[in-house]
Scaffold this active site. Structure first.
Site, PDB file in Angstrom:
ATOM      1  N   ALA A  46      40.809  75.794 -26.351  1.00 53.44           N
ATOM      2  CA  ALA A  46      40.342  75.388 -25.181  1.00 53.44           C
ATOM      3  C   ALA A  46      39.847  73.886 -25.605  1.00 53.44           C
ATOM      4  O   ALA A  46      39.755  73.572 -26.325  1.00 53.44           O
ATOM      5  CB  ALA A  46      39.221  75.957 -24.273  1.00 53.44           C
ATOM      6  N   GLY A  60      41.900  79.572 -27.743  1.00 52.08           N
ATOM      7  CA  GLY A  60      42.802  79.667 -26.594  1.00 52.08           C
ATOM      8  C   GLY A  60      44.261  79.514 -27.107  1.00 52.08           C
ATOM      9  O   GLY A  60      45.193  79.758 -26.275  1.00 52.08           O
ATOM     10  N   GLU A 109      45.263  82.583 -27.888  1.00 53.54           N
ATOM     11  CA  GLU A 109      45.399  83.456 -26.811  1.00 53.54           C
ATOM     12  C   GLU A 109      46.841  83.185 -25.915  1.00 53.54           C
ATOM     13  O   GLU A 109      47.323  84.242 -25.470  1.00 53.54           O
ATOM     14  CB  GLU A 109      44.032  83.128 -25.608  1.00 53.54           C
ATOM     15  CG  GLU A 109      42.868  83.667 -26.611  1.00 53.54           C
ATOM     16  CD  GLU A 109      41.645  83.391 -25.972  1.00 53.54           C
ATOM     17  OE1 GLU A 109      41.438  82.095 -25.584  1.00 53.54           O
ATOM     18  OE2 GLU A 109      40.958  84.538 -25.463  1.00 53.54           O
ATOM     19  N   GLU A 166      36.446  81.013 -31.990  1.00 52.61           N
ATOM     20  CA  GLU A 166      35.327  80.909 -30.831  1.00 52.61           C
ATOM     21  C   GLU A 166      34.022  81.067 -31.560  1.00 52.61           C
ATOM     22  O   GLU A 166      33.178  80.389 -31.191  1.00 52.61           O
ATOM     23  CB  GLU A 166      35.710  81.545 -29.728  1.00 52.61           C
ATOM     24  CG  GLU A 166      36.804  80.995 -28.962  1.00 52.61           C
ATOM     25  CD  GLU A 166      38.311  81.551 -29.217  1.00 52.61           C
ATOM     26  OE1 GLU A 166      38.343  82.167 -30.573  1.00 52.61           O
ATOM     27  OE2 GLU A 166      39.129  81.541 -28.550  1.00 52.61           O
TER      28      GLU A 166
END
Ligand code: 3H9
Length: 700
Positions: free
Chosen positions: A67, A106, A109, A129
């Site tokens: 992210a 992310g 992911e 994270e």
């Protein structure tokens, strides 16, 4: 600079495979333009009759770093990552990701939502994270568990580390590892899957790895780590989420994870750890030096002194792939030093934190020398000899005689004036302080101490070198104690005054432990050896920095040492010891009672809260002085120093961040209250007065 979505993700068709190339510098993070671009290009590929499959790849040899951390706390716009992933899973063409460099957070992911993952052999994947006080919030906890089972998922998510491609293949996290061009490999892979025909596997639909798991596994994990995770939110939530993947239906698991992510995101630890992420990167930057000035390349280093510190530095350099020449004055000293190095390596191998192959390679890079002449060709020399100016001068004169021009000459001094060291050399511009912390092969912090005589090139070289060897370098000015120990001296003295007023070493330590420090002031001093503390104190008295006749001078250290208690190594110090186990000692409590009586101080009950506030505000006020004097470049450098070198809890972001969270106006008011009560040692820093009165943060 904002980027157009169509530029953030490019589109082309090769061999009937749509190739979506993410090009969103610096790290292909999932920022809004990138998410918009990815969604648009995905729709384009889905609808494109010329494409039978799609490959998602990152430009500049990296996939996606996660992210976009810069967007945290801001209102979200554009498509959510989870919407893109849901579409990927439902695609009627096979979706293959090609991972080069790294796929993190992310980014991994996104990869987990693809039908297939092909990684370059040099690539790494991870879900880091937790280092930001978060958990993978776009399905990572659910998909990683379904793909590789709860044990692998938990180790990966709680560890937050980067897993090399070969290992990821072994763990089932990727489907193939490719040598050479990973995009080409992924295209070939996609074409093969098209030839084989669907349906394409969807990770979130898998149940084979998550059935029949004993719930005790999770209970044990929580119990085992309860003390280590005290005060943190994310690790507990991560265990909850992975457990949820083993007991909930897929969609429910995703909802569970979303709520857990929100809890982490809303917790103060997230803001603190994100602050530290940027603070660490800011600390590496040197203000006021032209970008034209580039660091010198360092490939080989000479280390002087095979003691604990020199040995630790040697390990750290060899681990980073540098050729090291280790020098000491006798073969016996070298042998002893090298034996200690080998011992430390063996412990790491036994613990599983490194492999024998890596250790052998590192040892192969260490050469021992008895003569300074051996340093004629090295790019840098680091001395880690006895802390005495005359000894340092002698060492630097010997370096002068052999070092090639421009070789950086670094001193690992933790206390001495680096300009005074430099002045004794022919090339003061090449001299710099590099203060490593013990054990040097483990501790991340390096204070790079710039004297007035160091050239900008030497300064940027030492900073870049710090990063090169995997450390977190912080630039410090030349003053007694530099950044870290100067602050430590101040709050250590405040701890002593608290004891004079009625507290004890164990109460102060316990209060600080409760706040989140792994260890309090006095236990730490006992571990380091009280002869060391006494030496520092005598030096401070000699230079006038400490006045033994001042009313707030507490002679407990002197009394303890006089009693032959030199810390853990002698079985007694501020505490008494049974092996390594410390316990409160009534003898020390009596010494304190006597000292208070001699000083005419009536002992009183002191609340833990007062201890924490006085110790922390002593840190913060000294930190503010250090920034205002230009000894640190910025307030956040003090946070980096304290979290990476002194055990300040990362989930609190460092002392200066903590102060901002309290409000600098409140901090100033409290410091003024202490000043009224105690006088000069609590005079507020000018910077604190300015910022506190303006009601801003440290940056103004
Ligand atoms: C996440 O993914 C949450 C999701 O699970 C859930 C969502 C719902 N964003 O480190 P470097 C910048 S959380 C924005 O010096 P390196 C960095 O500030 C995220 N910016 O390079 C620096 O900027 P500057 C999980 C980022 O080569 C520049 O890039 N992911 C981001 O030594 C270069 O960085 C992570 O935690 C980012 N995500 O190392 C990964 N990452 O030049 C965090 C970096 O202005 N990143 N920047 O100072 C890293 O670990 C390292 O940066 C990386 C590169 C290994 C990628």
């Amino acid at each position: 600079m904002t980027m157009k979505p169509e530029d953030a993700v490019r589109y082309e068709v090769r061999d009937r495979v749509a190739v979506l190339t993410i090009d969103f510098p610096p790290v292909n993070a999932l920022g809004e333009p990138m998410r918009r671009g990815l969604m648009a290009r995905f729709d384009q590929a889905q609808a494109d009759p010329a494409a039978d499959a799609m490959v998602i790849v990152g430009a500049n040899d990296k996939f996606i770093a996660g992210a976009d951390i810069r967007e945290f706390g801001l209102p979200k716009s554009g498509p959510m990552q989870s919407e893109i992933q849901a579409k990927m899973e439902k695609a009627d063409k096979p979706v293959v990701v090609a991972i080069d460099g790294y796929a993190l957070g992310g980014g991994f992911e996104v990869a987990l939502a693809a039908h297939y993952r092909v990684a370059a052999s040099r690539a790494k994947v991870g879900l880091p994270e937790v280092n930001l006080g978060l958990l993978p919030g776009a399905g990572g906890t659910q998909r990683a568990t379904r793909l590789a089972g709860p044990a692998v998922a938990l180790a990966m998510i709680l560890g937050g580390n980067q897993i090399p491609a070969a290992k990821a293949l072994q763990l089932g996290l990727v489907d193939a590892v490719a040598e050479g061009d990973v995009t080409e490999a992924a295209i070939a892979f996609a074409r093969q899957k098209v030839a084989e025909g669907g349906p394409w596997p969807v990770v979130i639909e898998r149940t084979d790895k998550v059935t029949g798991i004993d719930p005790q596994f999770f209970a044990d994990m929580r119990a085992k780590n309860a003390a280590k995770w005290k005060g943190m939110v994310a690790p507990f939530k991560i265990v909850d989420c992975v457990e949820a993947a083993t007991r909930l239906e897929a969609r429910e698991g995703l909802v569970f994870e979303k709520e857990a992510f929100k809890a982490c995101n809303d917790a103060p630890s997230r803001a603190a750890q994100v602050h530290l992420f940027f603070a660490e990167r800011a600390a590496a930057k040197v203000e006021g030096v032209s970008p034209e000035i580039k660091p010198k390349k360092i490939r080989s280093v000479g280390v002087i002194g095979a003691g604990t510190m020199g040995g630790g530095i040697t390990m750290c350099l060899a681990n980073a792939g540098l050729v090291v020449k280790l020098l000491d004055s006798s073969q016996a000293a070298i042998d002893a030093g090298l034996a200690r190095v080998k011992d430390n390596y063996q412990t790491s191998v036994a613990r599983g934190s490194t492999s024998q192959d890596k250790v052998d390679a590192a040892l192969g890079r260490i050469e021992t020398v008895l003569d300074y002449a051996g340093f004629a060709d090295v790019d840098m020399i680091i001395e880690a000899v006895f802390e005495n100016m005359d000894v340092k001068h002698e060492v630097f004169r010997k370096i002068d005689a052999v070092a090639k021009p421009g070789a950086v000459r670094a001193s690992n001094t933790s206390a001495l004036d680096i300009d005074q060291v430099a002045r004794a050399t022919k090339r003061p511009q090449d001299v710099i302080g590099m203060h490593f912390f013990s054990p040097a092969n483990v501790m991340k912090l390096v204070e790079v101490v710039r004297g007035d005589l160091a050239s900008p090139e030497t300064i940027v070289t030492a900073m870049a070198f710090g990063k090169q060897i995997g450390k977190v370098p912080v630039l410090a000015g030349n003053c007694p104690g530099f950044i870290g120990n100067r602050i430590l001296a101040r709050y250590g003295a405040e701890g002593d005054v608290l004891m004079l007023e009625g507290s004890t070493p164990w109460q102060v330590d316990d209060a600080l432990k409760e706040f989140g420090f792994p260890m309090g002031i006095y236990l730490m001093r006992d571990m380091a050896g009280l002869d060391v503390s006494l030496g520092v104190r005598r030096n401070a008295i000699e230079t006038g920095a400490v006045d033994p006749d001042a009313p707030d001078f507490v002679p407990l250290l002197e009394r303890i040492c006089e009693a032959g208690r030199l810390g853990q190594k002698t079985g007694a110090g501020f505490y008494k010891y049974d092996g390594r186990k410390a316990s409160p000692d009534p003898e020390v409590a009596e010494m304190l009672t006597r000292i208070s009586a001699e000083k005419g101080v009536t002992r009183r009950e002191i609340a833990d809260e007062e201890i924490v506030w006085r110790v922390l505000l002593a840190m913060v006020n000294e930190g503010a002085k250090i920034v205002e004097e230009g000894i640190a470049q910025r307030a956040s450098d003090i946070d980096v120093t304290y979290t990476f070198g002194y055990g300040f809890p990362k989930y609190r972001g460092g002392p200066m961040f903590w102060a901002e969270q309290q409000g600098l106006d409140k901090v100033l008011a409290k410091v003024r209250e202490y000043e009224a009560r105690y006088g000069a040692r609590w005079a507020p820093a000018k910077l604190l007065v300015e910022r506190g009165e303006a009601g801003t943060g440290w940056k103004g």
